[in-house]
Structures are given as structure tokens and as C-alpha cells.
Design a protein around this motif. Sequence first.
Motif, short mmCIF file in Angstrom:
data_model
loop_
_atom_site.label_atom_id
_atom_site.label_comp_id
_atom_site.label_asym_id
_atom_site.label_seq_id
_atom_site.Cartn_x
_atom_site.Cartn_y
_atom_site.Cartn_z
N ALA A 1 -51.56 29.88 57.90
CA ALA A 1 -50.32 29.25 58.35
C ALA A 1 -49.28 30.31 58.68
O ALA A 1 -48.61 30.24 59.72
CB ALA A 1 -49.79 28.31 57.26
N GLY A 2 -49.18 31.33 57.83
CA GLY A 2 -48.22 32.41 58.05
C GLY A 2 -48.48 33.12 59.35
O GLY A 2 -47.56 33.40 60.12
N VAL A 3 -49.76 33.41 59.61
CA VAL A 3 -50.12 34.12 60.83
C VAL A 3 -49.75 33.30 62.05
O VAL A 3 -49.21 33.82 63.04
CB VAL A 3 -51.63 34.46 60.83
CG1 VAL A 3 -52.09 34.89 62.21
CG2 VAL A 3 -51.92 35.55 59.82
N ILE A 4 -49.99 31.98 62.00
CA ILE A 4 -49.68 31.14 63.16
C ILE A 4 -48.18 31.08 63.41
O ILE A 4 -47.72 31.25 64.56
CB ILE A 4 -50.26 29.71 62.95
CG1 ILE A 4 -51.78 29.77 63.09
CG2 ILE A 4 -49.66 28.73 63.94
CD1 ILE A 4 -52.45 28.44 62.96
N ILE A 5 -47.41 30.90 62.33
CA ILE A 5 -45.95 30.84 62.49
C ILE A 5 -45.42 32.16 63.03
O ILE A 5 -44.64 32.20 63.99
CB ILE A 5 -45.28 30.50 61.14
CG1 ILE A 5 -45.63 29.05 60.75
CG2 ILE A 5 -43.77 30.67 61.22
CD1 ILE A 5 -45.26 28.69 59.34
N ALA A 6 -45.89 33.27 62.45
CA ALA A 6 -45.45 34.58 62.92
C ALA A 6 -45.85 34.78 64.37
O ALA A 6 -45.09 35.35 65.17
CB ALA A 6 -46.07 35.66 62.04
N ALA B 1 -43.44 32.84 66.61
CA ALA B 1 -42.15 33.53 66.63
C ALA B 1 -42.23 34.76 67.52
O ALA B 1 -41.36 35.01 68.36
CB ALA B 1 -41.74 33.91 65.22
N LEU B 2 -43.31 35.53 67.36
CA LEU B 2 -43.49 36.75 68.15
C LEU B 2 -43.59 36.43 69.63
O LEU B 2 -43.05 37.15 70.47
CB LEU B 2 -44.75 37.49 67.70
CG LEU B 2 -44.53 38.58 66.65
CD1 LEU B 2 -45.85 39.24 66.33
CD2 LEU B 2 -43.53 39.61 67.16
N CYS B 3 -44.30 35.34 69.95
CA CYS B 3 -44.45 34.95 71.35
C CYS B 3 -43.09 34.71 71.99
O CYS B 3 -42.82 35.17 73.10
CB CYS B 3 -45.30 33.68 71.46
SG CYS B 3 -47.04 34.00 71.18
N LEU C 1 -40.14 35.83 70.98
CA LEU C 1 -39.42 37.10 71.07
C LEU C 1 -39.95 37.93 72.23
O LEU C 1 -39.19 38.51 73.02
CB LEU C 1 -39.62 37.85 69.74
CG LEU C 1 -38.79 39.11 69.54
CD1 LEU C 1 -37.32 38.75 69.51
CD2 LEU C 1 -39.17 39.78 68.22
N TYR C 2 -41.28 37.92 72.36
CA TYR C 2 -41.94 38.72 73.39
C TYR C 2 -41.54 38.29 74.77
O TYR C 2 -41.37 39.11 75.67
CB TYR C 2 -43.46 38.55 73.25
CG TYR C 2 -44.13 39.81 72.82
CD1 TYR C 2 -44.12 40.16 71.49
CD2 TYR C 2 -44.72 40.65 73.74
CE1 TYR C 2 -44.71 41.32 71.08
CE2 TYR C 2 -45.31 41.81 73.34
CZ TYR C 2 -45.31 42.15 72.01
OH TYR C 2 -45.87 43.30 71.61
N PHE C 3 -41.43 36.98 74.93
CA PHE C 3 -41.17 36.47 76.26
C PHE C 3 -39.81 36.94 76.75
O PHE C 3 -39.63 37.27 77.91
CB PHE C 3 -41.25 34.94 76.27
CG PHE C 3 -41.27 34.37 77.64
CD1 PHE C 3 -42.42 34.46 78.42
CD2 PHE C 3 -40.13 33.80 78.19
CE1 PHE C 3 -42.44 33.96 79.70
CE2 PHE C 3 -40.16 33.30 79.47
CZ PHE C 3 -41.31 33.38 80.22
N PHE C 4 -38.85 36.99 75.80
CA PHE C 4 -37.49 37.32 76.22
C PHE C 4 -37.20 38.80 76.16
O PHE C 4 -36.38 39.32 76.89
CB PHE C 4 -36.48 36.53 75.37
CG PHE C 4 -36.61 35.05 75.60
CD1 PHE C 4 -36.25 34.52 76.84
CD2 PHE C 4 -37.10 34.20 74.64
CE1 PHE C 4 -36.38 33.16 77.08
CE2 PHE C 4 -37.24 32.85 74.87
CZ PHE C 4 -36.88 32.32 76.10
N LYS C 5 -37.88 39.49 75.25
CA LYS C 5 -37.65 40.94 75.16
C LYS C 5 -39.00 41.65 75.15
O LYS C 5 -39.75 41.57 74.17
CB LYS C 5 -36.87 41.26 73.87
CG LYS C 5 -35.37 41.26 74.07
CD LYS C 5 -34.69 41.96 72.91
CE LYS C 5 -33.25 42.32 73.19
NZ LYS C 5 -33.05 43.28 74.28
N GLY C 6 -39.32 42.30 76.22
CA GLY C 6 -40.64 42.92 76.36
C GLY C 6 -40.78 44.18 75.54
O GLY C 6 -39.82 44.65 74.94
N PRO C 7 -42.01 44.73 75.50
CA PRO C 7 -42.28 45.93 74.71
C PRO C 7 -41.49 47.15 75.19
O PRO C 7 -41.34 48.11 74.44
CB PRO C 7 -43.78 46.17 74.93
CG PRO C 7 -44.31 44.89 75.45
CD PRO C 7 -43.19 44.22 76.17
N GLU C 8 -40.95 47.07 76.41
CA GLU C 8 -40.20 48.22 76.93
C GLU C 8 -38.89 48.39 76.16
O GLU C 8 -38.26 49.45 76.22
CB GLU C 8 -39.89 48.05 78.42
CG GLU C 8 -41.10 48.07 79.33
CD GLU C 8 -41.88 46.76 79.32
OE1 GLU C 8 -41.30 45.72 78.92
OE2 GLU C 8 -43.07 46.77 79.70
#
Lengths: 191, 134
Positions: free
Chosen positions: B19-24, B27-29, B31-38
Motif C-alpha cells: 500500500a505504501g509503495v502504491i501511494i508513494a 504521489a511521485l507521479c 510531482l514528476y509530471f509538474f516538476k521534471g528530473p531536470e
Amino acid sequence: MKYWIIIDSVQKGPLSIEEVAAENGLNPSTPVWHEGLSDWTTAAAVPEIAALLGTANINDTFTDRQQNFGGQNPYGGYQNQQQPFGQNHYGQQYGQQYGAYNNGYNPNGFGPNGVPPMPDNYLIWAILATICCCIPTGIVAIIYAAKVSPAYYRGDYIAAMDASSKAQLWVIISFVAGLIWAPFSVLLGLM
Amino acid sequence: MPMMQSDNRLALCRRLLFAGVIIAGIALCCLYFFKGPESGLYPRCMFKMLTGLSCPGCGSQRAVHAMMEGDFKAAFGFNALFMLEIPLLGLLGISRLLGNRTPRLQRLLSARFFILFILTTIIIWTIVRNIFDV
């Protein structure tokens, strides 16, 4: 009923009682399991197999047992002298106990033929750990993952469980290492 | 055959972890969409920082970001092995969920030669990408 035994770290089974009788190296402390038992026990505790063993060996085991009771039981010494009765008594007790287990109670939910499901090899996590977290420990996890299924299909369920838990352990180590590293790397990246 | 360890607590831990992995992940997805790895907000590779070499997973964060923007070609360019492992991991996950209902698939996916093949692929990929700089 079929029995599984471990002699010299090698698991054998399913064996009929006649095949168990034919095994060399059987002694009262030989690990034994049969359907309906929740865990491994010793040959001395299974009445049918205990009956196969030499009387001298059995007496040793039961003397040990009674010595364990000795501290609480002031008649411990007396019981030692009454071994035929003691033996009989223990035999009946275990017989009844396991009889109860055999009445359709199957604690771990194994299939009808007593074969356990294959333990998880954590391959998904091991691959993720190798690619994303920590290469060396992830590779160890993958190697243990590769050992689960051969051991399982060879019938060595204990080795399969062992490889499975080691794969799990190394996956956890990898992820913990990755999680510890992550905040440091973010800080270093922002600097 | 009995399990050699008690499983109830383990099963609970596993469920919580899942469950923790799915929620994280969700959340990461976001965050990722709005702020890229750059943006430099994300963890960096320990292997690359220590050795200067690319690890087998380097580029997978950029690949995920590129995939989110629908640019699969760029994603392959960032980490081809990672892109190939995604369907494999999916297949492994499905085979696990199906359990004993697909014995042959399960047997293939857990076979020693198959797992060692994956391991070899990862090692060869690491060498190749460092030599040819991909």
C-alpha cells in the motif's frame, strides 16, 4: 499416510511407513513431518515411526524428556524406572494429539496432496533493487531469487524457503540503502 | 509441508508495504509530471556519484518523465533497458497475482536460466552503455 524426513540435511519424501523403515540413519531426533502437522517434529514424537526405532534409542529420548520434567516433578526418578509405562503413555498422548490434527484441520492451507505453494522469489523487487537502488546487493537478491524455483521443483522445500527469505532480506537491504542515500543525494544535487 | 516461520505478521507487513509503495508511486507521479528530473529535486544515483559510471538504472527517472509526456522515443534514449524491463515486471506481477492458475508461465518466469538471463542482460547493458555512452 505419507511422511517426509530429513537425514543428513537431505529431505526425503513422500515416503510410506515401510520406506521410512528402510531408511538408514533414522534416529529419535530425525526431523519428521506428515500431513496435518503444523510444524516439523522428531521421529520419537511420531508414534508410528518411534515404533520402528530400536527400543534403546527410544528409551534415551524418553529419558531426556522426563529429565526436562524432572525439575517440576518429584517423581521424575520413579518414572525413569517405569519406562515401559512411560513409553506407552507418551505414545497414546501423541497419537491422540495428532489424530486431532488429522481430522480435516490443515493449519497452513496446503493443497490436498500436502504440497506447499512455491515461496515467493521476490524477483520483481530484486530487479527493481538492482536497477534503482543498489547494484551489488540487488545482484545478490537476484541470485537467491534464482535458487528458489530449482529447489522447490526438486522437492527441497526447506532450501526453497531459505533462498526465498534470503532474497527478501537482500531486497530489503537494497531498498534501505537506497532510502538512506536518497536524501543525501538530493542535498548534494541542490548544492 | 509447514512454513518454517510464522506468516501472519509477515503478510500484514507485506500488505502495508505494498500500500505504501502504491501511494508513494502516485504521489511521485504527480510531482514528476509538474516538476521534471531536470529540476534537481530528485535523488541521484549513488553509483554514478561515486564512480562516474552509469549504473543499469541511470536515466530511468528521465525516462519516466519522458513517458509521462508521451515521448517514448526519448524515453528509450534515456534508458532502453528500463523501458524493456517495464513489460517484464508487469508480466511478473500478473503471473504472481494469478499464482498457481498459470503453472507453466510461473515455472518459466521463476526458472533459474530465465533469472540468470535477466541478470546477464543487466550486467551486459551496464558494460555496453558505459563503453558506447548510451
